[in-house]
Design a protein around this motif. Sequence first.
Motif, short mmCIF file in Angstrom:
data_model
loop_
_atom_site.label_atom_id
_atom_site.label_comp_id
_atom_site.label_asym_id
_atom_site.label_seq_id
_atom_site.Cartn_x
_atom_site.Cartn_y
_atom_site.Cartn_z
N LYS A 34 -11.10 1.39 2.20
CA LYS A 34 -10.07 1.84 3.15
C LYS A 34 -9.17 2.87 2.47
O LYS A 34 -8.60 2.62 1.42
CB LYS A 34 -9.25 0.65 3.62
CG LYS A 34 -8.26 1.02 4.69
CD LYS A 34 -7.56 -0.21 5.22
CE LYS A 34 -6.67 0.21 6.36
NZ LYS A 34 -5.29 0.18 6.03
N ILE A 35 -9.03 4.02 3.10
CA ILE A 35 -8.19 5.09 2.56
C ILE A 35 -6.75 4.85 2.97
O ILE A 35 -6.45 4.60 4.15
CB ILE A 35 -8.69 6.47 3.06
CG1 ILE A 35 -10.09 6.74 2.50
CG2 ILE A 35 -7.72 7.56 2.67
CD1 ILE A 35 -10.71 8.01 2.99
N GLN A 36 -5.85 4.91 1.99
CA GLN A 36 -4.43 4.67 2.23
C GLN A 36 -3.79 5.87 2.95
O GLN A 36 -4.18 7.00 2.72
CB GLN A 36 -3.71 4.42 0.90
CG GLN A 36 -4.24 3.23 0.13
CD GLN A 36 -4.14 1.95 0.94
OE1 GLN A 36 -3.09 1.63 1.48
NE2 GLN A 36 -5.24 1.23 1.02
N ASP A 37 -2.80 5.58 3.78
CA ASP A 37 -2.09 6.64 4.50
C ASP A 37 -1.05 7.33 3.63
O ASP A 37 -0.73 8.49 3.84
CB ASP A 37 -1.39 6.06 5.73
CG ASP A 37 -2.40 5.53 6.75
OD1 ASP A 37 -3.51 6.07 6.82
OD2 ASP A 37 -2.07 4.56 7.46
N SER A 38 -0.50 6.61 2.67
CA SER A 38 0.53 7.19 1.80
C SER A 38 0.19 6.87 0.35
O SER A 38 -0.57 5.95 0.06
CB SER A 38 1.91 6.66 2.16
OG SER A 38 1.96 5.26 1.93
N PHE A 39 0.80 7.66 -0.55
CA PHE A 39 0.52 7.54 -1.98
C PHE A 39 1.81 7.85 -2.72
O PHE A 39 2.48 8.84 -2.43
CB PHE A 39 -0.59 8.54 -2.34
CG PHE A 39 -1.22 8.36 -3.68
CD1 PHE A 39 -1.39 7.14 -4.27
CD2 PHE A 39 -1.65 9.47 -4.37
CE1 PHE A 39 -1.98 6.99 -5.51
CE2 PHE A 39 -2.26 9.36 -5.61
CZ PHE A 39 -2.41 8.11 -6.18
N ASP A 40 2.18 7.01 -3.68
CA ASP A 40 3.45 7.16 -4.39
C ASP A 40 3.42 8.23 -5.48
O ASP A 40 4.23 8.20 -6.39
CB ASP A 40 3.86 5.83 -5.02
CG ASP A 40 4.24 4.80 -3.98
OD1 ASP A 40 4.61 5.22 -2.87
OD2 ASP A 40 4.18 3.60 -4.27
N VAL A 41 2.50 9.16 -5.39
CA VAL A 41 2.35 10.20 -6.40
C VAL A 41 2.61 11.55 -5.74
O VAL A 41 2.12 11.82 -4.65
CB VAL A 41 0.93 10.19 -7.02
CG1 VAL A 41 0.72 11.35 -7.95
CG2 VAL A 41 0.70 8.88 -7.74
N ASN A 42 3.39 12.40 -6.40
CA ASN A 42 3.64 13.75 -5.91
C ASN A 42 2.72 14.73 -6.62
O ASN A 42 2.68 14.76 -7.85
CB ASN A 42 5.10 14.15 -6.15
CG ASN A 42 6.05 13.34 -5.31
OD1 ASN A 42 5.75 13.01 -4.17
ND2 ASN A 42 7.19 13.01 -5.86
#
Length: 175
Positions: A34-42
């Motif tokens: 499952k591909i995440q909608d958000s990611f805590d990396v810029n």
Amino acid sequence: MNQENNMGFRNRIFFIGLLTVITGCFTHCASSYKIQDSFDVNFKEVYSQSWVGGEKDSESGTNLYIHLKQLPNNIVLDSVYFKGQRKILEQVNPLLFLARFERRQNSKPDIIMSNEPYAEYGNKLPRIGTHIPFELKDDECVISYKDGRKREYFKITGIIKKAPIYYPVRPQQKH
């Protein structure tokens, strides 16, 4: 007649059980990617750059560069899916990751065919393409990472394609 009904009932139960197991396997496989909608990396910049070796029969490939602005301590980037392949990400420095996608030349390797049992010992096994679990366009990749102990996936779109690098041919040595 009663025995025929009993066999038909057993076959139906077996078929339903088998269908349940198969459905469960496919559901588990689909949910594990499952591909995440958000990611805590810029991200600072994500780009690909093709390269070609300058020698005859040399290899060529594409490098994928992932520049980050920051990387939280709990996140570990480990691999990337791109151009139909999965590669391990190399950490060049704390905020730069690199994946190398080599293309082999189309020349066929020498294969020894013999009726002698040990003559074919040096033949290499053919390379079989791998199937990746994502449908990706040419300007997309999926990063596999760990957030704590949990494996996650995040899709990056709009990858910039930079001009290719053509390595020079080595000069001929004079004798």
